[in-house]
Design a protein around this motif. Structure first.
Motif, mmCIF file in Angstrom:
data_model
loop_
_atom_site.group_PDB
_atom_site.id
_atom_site.type_symbol
_atom_site.label_atom_id
_atom_site.label_comp_id
_atom_site.label_asym_id
_atom_site.label_seq_id
_atom_site.Cartn_x
_atom_site.Cartn_y
_atom_site.Cartn_z
ATOM 1 N N HIS A 50 0.873 -1.163 0.000
ATOM 2 C CA HIS A 50 0.000 0.000 0.000
ATOM 3 C C HIS A 50 0.915 1.219 0.000
ATOM 4 O O HIS A 50 1.794 1.344 0.851
ATOM 5 C CB HIS A 50 -0.888 0.027 1.247
ATOM 6 C CG HIS A 50 -1.846 -1.129 1.332
ATOM 7 N ND1 HIS A 50 -2.866 -1.320 0.428
ATOM 8 C CD2 HIS A 50 -1.937 -2.146 2.237
ATOM 9 C CE1 HIS A 50 -3.551 -2.407 0.756
ATOM 10 N NE2 HIS A 50 -3.007 -2.923 1.845
ATOM 11 N N ARG A 51 0.732 2.129 -0.946
ATOM 12 C CA ARG A 51 1.610 3.278 -1.073
ATOM 13 C C ARG A 51 0.832 4.571 -0.828
ATOM 14 O O ARG A 51 -0.312 4.698 -1.243
ATOM 15 C CB ARG A 51 2.226 3.334 -2.464
ATOM 16 C CG ARG A 51 3.009 2.099 -2.876
ATOM 17 C CD ARG A 51 3.285 2.143 -4.376
ATOM 18 N NE ARG A 51 4.119 1.091 -4.887
ATOM 19 C CZ ARG A 51 3.695 -0.132 -5.218
ATOM 20 N NH1 ARG A 51 2.408 -0.440 -5.052
ATOM 21 N NH2 ARG A 51 4.522 -1.030 -5.694
ATOM 22 N N THR A 61 -1.030 -9.900 1.098
ATOM 23 C CA THR A 61 -0.204 -10.842 0.337
ATOM 24 C C THR A 61 1.274 -10.608 0.613
ATOM 25 O O THR A 61 2.050 -11.558 0.792
ATOM 26 C CB THR A 61 -0.483 -10.686 -1.175
ATOM 27 O OG1 THR A 61 -1.861 -10.935 -1.435
ATOM 28 C CG2 THR A 61 0.370 -11.659 -1.984
ATOM 29 N N GLY A 62 1.678 -9.341 0.645
ATOM 30 C CA GLY A 62 3.074 -9.026 0.934
ATOM 31 C C GLY A 62 3.499 -9.529 2.297
ATOM 32 O O GLY A 62 4.602 -10.092 2.448
ATOM 33 N N GLN A 63 2.627 -9.360 3.293
ATOM 34 C CA GLN A 63 2.931 -9.841 4.639
ATOM 35 C C GLN A 63 3.081 -11.361 4.670
ATOM 36 O O GLN A 63 3.920 -11.905 5.396
ATOM 37 C CB GLN A 63 1.835 -9.409 5.603
ATOM 38 C CG GLN A 63 1.786 -7.910 5.864
ATOM 39 C CD GLN A 63 0.587 -7.526 6.723
ATOM 40 O OE1 GLN A 63 -0.233 -8.357 7.086
ATOM 41 N NE2 GLN A 63 0.492 -6.233 7.051
ATOM 42 N N ALA A 64 2.296 -12.040 3.859
ATOM 43 C CA ALA A 64 2.309 -13.500 3.866
ATOM 44 C C ALA A 64 3.616 -14.065 3.313
ATOM 45 O O ALA A 64 4.036 -15.164 3.714
ATOM 46 C CB ALA A 64 1.120 -14.035 3.056
ATOM 47 N N PHE A 65 4.266 -13.311 2.419
ATOM 48 C CA PHE A 65 5.410 -13.879 1.718
ATOM 49 C C PHE A 65 6.739 -13.177 1.998
ATOM 50 O O PHE A 65 7.764 -13.617 1.494
ATOM 51 C CB PHE A 65 5.143 -13.867 0.208
ATOM 52 C CG PHE A 65 4.087 -14.838 -0.217
ATOM 53 C CD1 PHE A 65 4.367 -16.189 -0.319
ATOM 54 C CD2 PHE A 65 2.798 -14.406 -0.484
ATOM 55 C CE1 PHE A 65 3.386 -17.094 -0.700
ATOM 56 C CE2 PHE A 65 1.809 -15.302 -0.863
ATOM 57 C CZ PHE A 65 2.099 -16.649 -0.970
ATOM 58 N N VAL A 66 6.750 -12.118 2.824
ATOM 59 C CA VAL A 66 7.993 -11.373 2.993
ATOM 60 C C VAL A 66 9.066 -12.206 3.700
ATOM 61 O O VAL A 66 10.252 -12.161 3.321
ATOM 62 C CB VAL A 66 7.740 -10.045 3.740
ATOM 63 C CG1 VAL A 66 7.271 -10.289 5.179
ATOM 64 C CG2 VAL A 66 8.996 -9.178 3.710
ATOM 65 N N ARG A 67 8.707 -12.978 4.716
ATOM 66 C CA ARG A 67 9.715 -13.772 5.426
ATOM 67 C C ARG A 67 10.313 -14.836 4.513
ATOM 68 O O ARG A 67 11.541 -15.005 4.462
ATOM 69 C CB ARG A 67 9.122 -14.419 6.678
ATOM 70 C CG ARG A 67 10.148 -15.231 7.475
ATOM 71 C CD ARG A 67 9.536 -15.802 8.728
ATOM 72 N NE ARG A 67 9.217 -14.748 9.681
ATOM 73 C CZ ARG A 67 10.085 -14.267 10.557
ATOM 74 N NH1 ARG A 67 11.327 -14.739 10.590
ATOM 75 N NH2 ARG A 67 9.725 -13.319 11.402
ATOM 76 N N ASP A 68 9.460 -15.561 3.784
ATOM 77 C CA ASP A 68 9.968 -16.581 2.872
ATOM 78 C C ASP A 68 10.801 -15.939 1.765
ATOM 79 O O ASP A 68 11.799 -16.520 1.314
ATOM 80 C CB ASP A 68 8.811 -17.367 2.256
ATOM 81 C CG ASP A 68 8.167 -18.322 3.250
ATOM 82 O OD1 ASP A 68 8.816 -18.625 4.275
ATOM 83 O OD2 ASP A 68 7.020 -18.750 3.016
ATOM 84 N N SER A 69 10.417 -14.742 1.345
ATOM 85 C CA SER A 69 11.181 -14.043 0.317
ATOM 86 C C SER A 69 12.563 -13.661 0.834
ATOM 87 O O SER A 69 13.569 -13.792 0.123
ATOM 88 C CB SER A 69 10.435 -12.789 -0.142
ATOM 89 O OG SER A 69 9.209 -13.126 -0.758
ATOM 90 N N ALA A 70 12.611 -13.192 2.085
ATOM 91 C CA ALA A 70 13.903 -12.837 2.680
ATOM 92 C C ALA A 70 14.787 -14.069 2.803
ATOM 93 O O ALA A 70 16.000 -14.018 2.532
ATOM 94 C CB ALA A 70 13.686 -12.198 4.044
ATOM 95 N N ASP A 71 14.189 -15.185 3.217
ATOM 96 C CA ASP A 71 14.956 -16.432 3.318
ATOM 97 C C ASP A 71 15.473 -16.866 1.949
ATOM 98 O O ASP A 71 16.599 -17.372 1.822
ATOM 99 C CB ASP A 71 14.090 -17.544 3.917
ATOM 100 C CG ASP A 71 13.786 -17.309 5.393
ATOM 101 O OD1 ASP A 71 14.500 -16.501 6.017
ATOM 102 O OD2 ASP A 71 12.835 -17.928 5.907
ATOM 103 N N LEU A 72 14.652 -16.671 0.921
ATOM 104 C CA LEU A 72 15.047 -17.044 -0.428
ATOM 105 C C LEU A 72 16.238 -16.214 -0.900
ATOM 106 O O LEU A 72 17.195 -16.753 -1.479
ATOM 107 C CB LEU A 72 13.873 -16.865 -1.393
ATOM 108 C CG LEU A 72 14.166 -17.104 -2.883
ATOM 109 C CD1 LEU A 72 14.591 -18.549 -3.102
ATOM 110 C CD2 LEU A 72 12.932 -16.772 -3.725
ATOM 111 N N VAL A 73 16.206 -14.901 -0.642
ATOM 112 C CA VAL A 73 17.307 -14.027 -1.036
ATOM 113 C C VAL A 73 18.593 -14.431 -0.309
ATOM 114 O O VAL A 73 19.662 -14.545 -0.910
ATOM 115 C CB VAL A 73 16.963 -12.553 -0.755
ATOM 116 C CG1 VAL A 73 18.190 -11.661 -0.949
ATOM 117 C CG2 VAL A 73 15.830 -12.095 -1.661
#
Length: 318
Positions: A50-51, A61-73
């Motif tokens: 949200h901007r 959706t962003g909240q659901a995937f931010v941790r897994d995304s950080a782990d992926l990076v």
């Protein structure tokens, strides 16, 4: 690869809550970060943020995937590092935040010897006395004496930071030499403002322990300013031994309350749990540890001259 780059931009914006700060950390233009986020949102088919003109926050959706995304990076960076390790040449950028007082006197030699050993690792060093969250600041680790800013961070103790009260011979001749910690109240004091123990000072002499609350004539976040204040004969200061050692050995400053020892802090490398096994970071921490081996050179010199006891008193809560 483009998808992974876009995911990294998403993680940086989520961590910093700022497109501009994410761009600064990634060393690209803000428009590049905006484009990467737009491409990622088009790929997943839903907004991730949200901007508004004042804030950026994650969508559901962003909240659901931010941790897994950080782990992926993090995992992808580790994988690339392992590939480079396999060919014997660690490469890439290592971002470090360090305390000003430590960097100005001791850090350059560590950087120089580290880069001689690993010439393809590029170092990016930011310097201040602030307590930082390495994740939000976009650095691989913070070298500091402060406790971690959150429970999700790891603190790796490197060596104890010992502190001494000292002044010039001229100042002590004019104003007298304190014989006990309570005598410090009679003097002009220069104190560092950001010790974790704040205004509480604990002195140890054998089994005796004295706690004092000291008022400073000069309170500053610069240990180097305190050093100069003392050299001007302005008062008694408390500074770390890595700043005071050469002046004490040269006789330009004199120890005050030599028979009392202050509790020490650990100088630590603080980093995110997800970075614990990052190859370049592990090499850097091992290099510092092997250099100092829990007994830095400046402590060895002071101990040899009888100016300091061998065993520090390290208090976890001080």
């Amino acid at each position: 690869m483009d998808l992974l780059v876009n995911i990294e931009a998403f993680v940086r914006v989520a961590q910093t809550q700022s497109f501009s700060e994410a761009a600064r950390q990634l060393r690209v233009a803000r428009s590049v970060v905006t484009t990467r986020i737009k491409q990622l949102e088009e790929h997943v088919g839903t907004p991730l943020f949200h901007r508004s003109t004042r804030m950026v926050r994650l969508t559901e959706t962003g909240q659901a995937f931010v941790r897994d995304s950080a782990d992926l990076v993090t995992r992808s960076q580790e994988l690339f590092a392992q590939m480079r390790e396999a060919r014997g040449k660690p490469i890439g950028t290592l971002r470090i935040h360090a305390l000003t007082g430590f960097v100005l006197d001791r850090f350059a030699s560590i950087l120089q010897s580290f880069q001689e050993t690993y010439p393809e690792i590029r170092l990016q060093v930011s310097v201040s006395d602030e307590v930082v969250d390495p994740v939000a600041a976009g650095v691989d680790c913070a070298l500091q004496i402060f406790p971690p800013a959150s429970t999700e961070l790891v603190s790796n103790a490197l060596f104890p930071v010992r502190r001494v009260f000292c002044a010039t011979k001229d100042y002590l001749a004019r104003h007298g030499t304190p014989e006990s910690p309570h005598d410090l109240h009679k003097h002009q004091l220069g104190l560092y403002s950001r010790y974790p123990s704040r205004d509480r000072w604990t002195f140890h002499r054998g089994e005796e322990q004295i706690t004092a609350y000291l008022n400073a004539s000069l309170l500053t976040n610069s240990v180097h300013m305190l050093r100069e204040y003392a050299l001007e004969g302005a008062g008694i200061v408390c500074i770390p031994t890595f700043v005071a050692s050469q002046l004490l050995l040269a006789g330009k400053l004199q120890l005050v309350l030599k028979d009392y020892q202050l509790s020490s802090f650990w100088f630590s490398a603080v980093y995110a749990q997800t970075s614990r096994n990052a190859y370049k970071l592990r090499l850097f921490i091992e290099h510092i540890t092997s250099t100092y081996k829990r007994l830095p050179l400046w402590h060895t010199e002071l101990i040899a001259r009888g100016l300091m006891s061998e065993a520090p008193i390290v208090m976890d809560d001080q």
